[in-house]
Design an enzyme around this catalytic site. Structure first.
Site, PDB file in Angstrom:
ATOM      1  N   GLU A   3      85.417  -0.380  74.423  1.00  0.00           N
ATOM      2  CA  GLU A   3      84.827  -1.420  75.273  1.00  0.00           C
ATOM      3  C   GLU A   3      85.873  -2.412  75.776  1.00  0.00           C
ATOM      4  OE1 GLU A   3      81.594  -2.982  72.840  1.00  0.00           O
ATOM      5  OE2 GLU A   3      80.263  -1.433  73.638  1.00  0.00           O
TER       6      GLU A   3
ATOM      7  N   ASP B  75      74.413   2.950  68.706  1.00  0.00           N
ATOM      8  CA  ASP B  75      74.737   1.535  68.570  1.00  0.00           C
ATOM      9  C   ASP B  75      73.621   0.715  67.943  1.00  0.00           C
ATOM     10  OD1 ASP B  75      76.036  -0.842  68.749  1.00  0.00           O
ATOM     11  OD2 ASP B  75      75.883  -1.060  70.913  1.00  0.00           O
TER      12      ASP B  75
ATOM     13  N   GLU C 119      70.673  -7.611  67.094  1.00  0.00           N
ATOM     14  CA  GLU C 119      70.948  -7.428  68.522  1.00  0.00           C
ATOM     15  C   GLU C 119      69.872  -6.589  69.209  1.00  0.00           C
ATOM     16  OE1 GLU C 119      74.746  -5.623  69.310  1.00  0.00           O
ATOM     17  OE2 GLU C 119      74.334  -5.416  71.454  1.00  0.00           O
TER      18      GLU C 119
END
Ligand code: GCW
Length: 724
Positions: free
Chosen positions: A310, A384, A412
């Site tokens: 990323e 993820d 998240e």
């Protein structure tokens, strides 16, 4: 006058006494409320009537202080006195060599198996007296034992017959903070970073000590302070002296500090022209940096690195690979006993391969090439931190590599800190999963704790969910996820029910009529979130960037795998990601018989169905429903489960202070609203492909799909507020 006299005490009782005594969310599971049951009180008072606690180290002082404070609060004793006379004590606490030879003899076998961090708590008869002995091979073992003793008392467990021999099964039990130096927290939903860089090193916020206490109480022994999307400044002298102050504060609690190392630091703060791991100057720079850090912090844990992931820099920027990068840092740390934790969370926009396959493809060929002081840290699932994923195929697939499993405690993809979701249930599911890498019974837990393959070092990591909020974690029940993570890192074979019960008893109440329904609620809360967000193996259909709410329609982002449409593949024919041998063949990364089992939808557990298969809307599920109806009914079930949670919580009012009850009640209403949002937005969007009616039992949406698509969230955590 007479009237006043009768009413006043009543009013007073109503105001003060009608609700359980005031403990606050800040106290976490360490509030030690006064014990009211007379028999229990008597039992604990006699078991602690005289205490011999030997030792003077900083760790022992912390343990003594905790014991003293907790006993005073729980037993109403003031002051609790301690000496070192073991001949007459009801409670004896000391390391092995501090025990009298008689007691040492009684505990000798237990002590043998405790390692450096374990403890034994045993009721023995000594000189015709009942004595409770707590011993360990080290001071930190004693501290863990003191916390466990207090936790047992906090749960109202009897001590007179006890034999508890316990040692951690994982070496590195670690929290990763994703805290930025500006005090924002990546994916943080509990306020700002607790690290006050400006006031450090002189000012040690009492909160740091409470944080360390909380970690020690559940056995967490390492933390990395800063975001894995790293800022090299943390490695400069002005920050290192602040880090040193934190390390000093945490040391008595057995908590070691790691730092995130930005791979390009030699360029950014070192004045070098390259960060190539094979360049001699770069290697020397890191070696010197390591020595500098160890001069500040002699027991520094090491570096945590996110590289070539990323947008983070890494060895591949110089045509090198992960082994080159990790080993270069490992070499720098080796003389000091430090470790490198190298993350395997990698996927590339230049690789058209299924994202779920990329980490395995890249890392497994390196098995055996990493230095002994390197751990490869891998997320629990291959994508993820989704509400549900199958276990990451790298577990069990790298027998010659030390591996750490990474869970995300911060929510998240699980409703941030507004949704009540008990994550130990998720952690347990992953740890219990059978990898079959060495035949049946090769669970992830065994792959992680070194019992399956001999590992130099073992690790379990959680992305922290704490911040400056008064209650630490945003949602008071998110404390249970911190607690549960620590308990499972200590013992990955514990079950979620046990953890739920412990936490509820310690945090709220020991009343069975509170504990039982609430335990049930905690356990199904995880399935509820799966149902109303990502049922039947759906995944990553969250709205762009902030991941707040549903965004299954998002399809225009630069990288294909950033778009939810990449993951659900809904079209008029059906829905799901084909990862079988006719698709991306990700199933080939799993051992047999999983590979064959998951290649066929009829033998794939339905919880993973659309993770591995693209299936027609009229595919028949095990209960006879079509896939379309099944998806819709699961979304509805999730909403209904949240409604049940609200109904249960309403009944819990008598057990809690009014404000604490109200706080959670308000949050549950948000959760219900958002569960409905998920259900309606996803079903209406998928309906544009399925072209089918919602089945009976599923509530009709009251908004249009366009309404949901047009929603904007300038307030979503982690983004700069703006309209577009
Ligand atoms: O889940 C993703 C998050 C990123 C995070 C990344 C990672 C720290 O959306 O915010 O970055 O994972 O784990 O590196």
């Amino acid at each position: 006058m007479a009237i006043k006299n009768t009413i006043l005490p009543f009013v007073f009782l109503f105001l003060i006494g009608a609700y359980p005594q005031a403990t606050t969310d800040y106290d976490l599971w360490l509030s030690y409320p006064e014990i009211e049951d007379e028999n229990l009180l008597e039992h604990y008072r006699s078991q602690t009537s005289t205490i011999a606690f030997t030792g003077t180290s900083a760790t022992i002082q912390v343990a003594k202080k905790e014991l003293q404070m907790a006993l005073e609060k729980m037993l109403g004793k003031t002051p609790v006195k301690m000496d070192t006379d073991q001949s007459n004590a009801a409670l004896v606490i000391g390391t092995k060599h501090q025990l009298t030879s008689a007691l040492q003899g009684m505990l000798a076998i237990d002590l043998k198996h405790l390692g450096n961090e374990g403890f034994v708590l045993k009721a023995v008869v000594h000189k015709e007296k009942n004595v409770l002995v707590l011993s360990a091979n080290s001071d930190i073992g004693l501290l863990y034992g003191v916390f466990r003793l207090l936790e047992l008392m906090g749960q109202h467990r009897p001590l007179d017959q006890i034999t508890l021999v316990d040692a951690p099964k994982i070496d590195l039990r670690m929290l990763n903070h994703w805290d930025n130096l500006d005090r924002t927290v990546e994916r943080g939903y509990a306020g700002f970073s607790i690290w006050n860089w400006q006031k450090l090193p002189e000012y040690i916020d009492p909160r740091y000590l409470d944080y360390a206490r909380a970690n020690a109480s559940i056995g967490i022994n390492a933390i990395s302070l800063t975001n894995v999307n790293a800022n090299a400044l943390i490695l400069t002298p002005i920050y290192l002296e602040k880090v040193q102050a934190l390390a000093n504060a945490f040391r008595p609690y057995g908590v070691k500090i790691f730092l995130t190392a930005r791979f390009s630091a030699p360029l950014e703060i070192g004045g070098l022209g390259t960060a190539d791991p094979l360049d001699q100057n770069v290697r020397e720079w890191w070696a010197t940096k390591a020595s500098e850090i160890y001069a500040h912090i002699p027991d520094f844990g090491g570096f945590l690195v996110k590289a070539n992931s990323e947008g983070q820099p890494g060895p591949q920027n110089y045509g090198r690979n992960h082994v080159d990068g990790a080993n270069m840092l490992a070499k720098a740390l080796e003389p000091h006993g430090g470790r490198v934790i190298w993350r395997a969370f990698v996927y590339s926009e230049h690789d058209a391969e299924d994202r779920a396959k990329q980490a395995y493809s890249e890392f497994v060929p390196y098995d055996g090439q990493f230095m002994d002081n390197v751990l490869v840290q891998t997320k629990n699932g291959p994508i993820d931190f989704q509400p549900r994923e199958p276990f990451h195929p790298m577990f069990g697939a790298m027998p010659k590599t030390s591996q750490a499993i990474e869970f995300q405690i911060t929510q998240e993809y699980l409703g941030f800190s507004t949704h009540l979701v008990f994550l130990p249930k998720l952690f347990e599911e992953v740890l219990d999963a059978d990898t079959y890498s060495k035949g049946e019974g090769s669970t992830v837990a065994k792959a992680m704790d070194g019992s399956l393959y001999d590992k130099k070092v073992t690790g379990m990591v959680g992305v922290a969910n704490v911040g400056t909020d008064l209650n630490w974690t945003g949602h008071p029940f998110a404390q249970a996820n911190w607690y549960g993570f620590g308990r499972l890192a200590w013992d990955p074979y514990l079950d979620a029910e046990t953890i739920a019960e412990e936490w509820l008893r310690l945090t709220y109440s020991n009343e069975a009529s509170f504990v039982e329904p609430m335990k049930e609620l905690l356990i199904y809360s995880r399935e509820a979130v799966v149902n109303y967000m990502n049922p039947l193996g759906l995944h990553h259909i969250f709205d762009t960037g902030h991941h707040y709410g549903p965004g299954p329609w998002v399809s225009e982002l630069g990288r294909p795998e950033w778009n939810p449409t990449y993951y659900h593949n809904a079209d008029e024919h059906g829905i799901g990601f084909n990862r079988t041998s006719t698709g991306s063949n990700a199933i080939a990364q799993y051992a047999e018989p999983l590979r064959s089992r998951w290649n066929d939808p009829s033998t794939t557990p339905e919880k993973y169905l659309l993770w591995f298969h693209h299936l027609p809307w009229d595919y028949t599920l095990k209960d006879g429903h079509t896939l379309w109806d099944g998806i819709a009914l699961k979304y509805q079930e999730g909403v209904d489960q949240v409604a049940d949670m609200i109904a249960t919580w309403e009944k819990m009012a008598p057990y809690l202070a009014k404000e604490r009850h109200h706080e959670v009640a308000m949050l549950l209403q948000i959760q219900l609203k958002e569960a409905k949002w998920w259900r309606d937005a996803c079903l209406m969007y998928f309906q544009t492909f399925s072209k089918r009616e919602l089945p009976n039992g599923v509530e009709k949406p009251i908004h249009t799909l366009e309404h949901f698509k047009a929603l904007k969230f300038p307030f979503a955590p982690g983004i700069r507020p703006q309209w577009d």
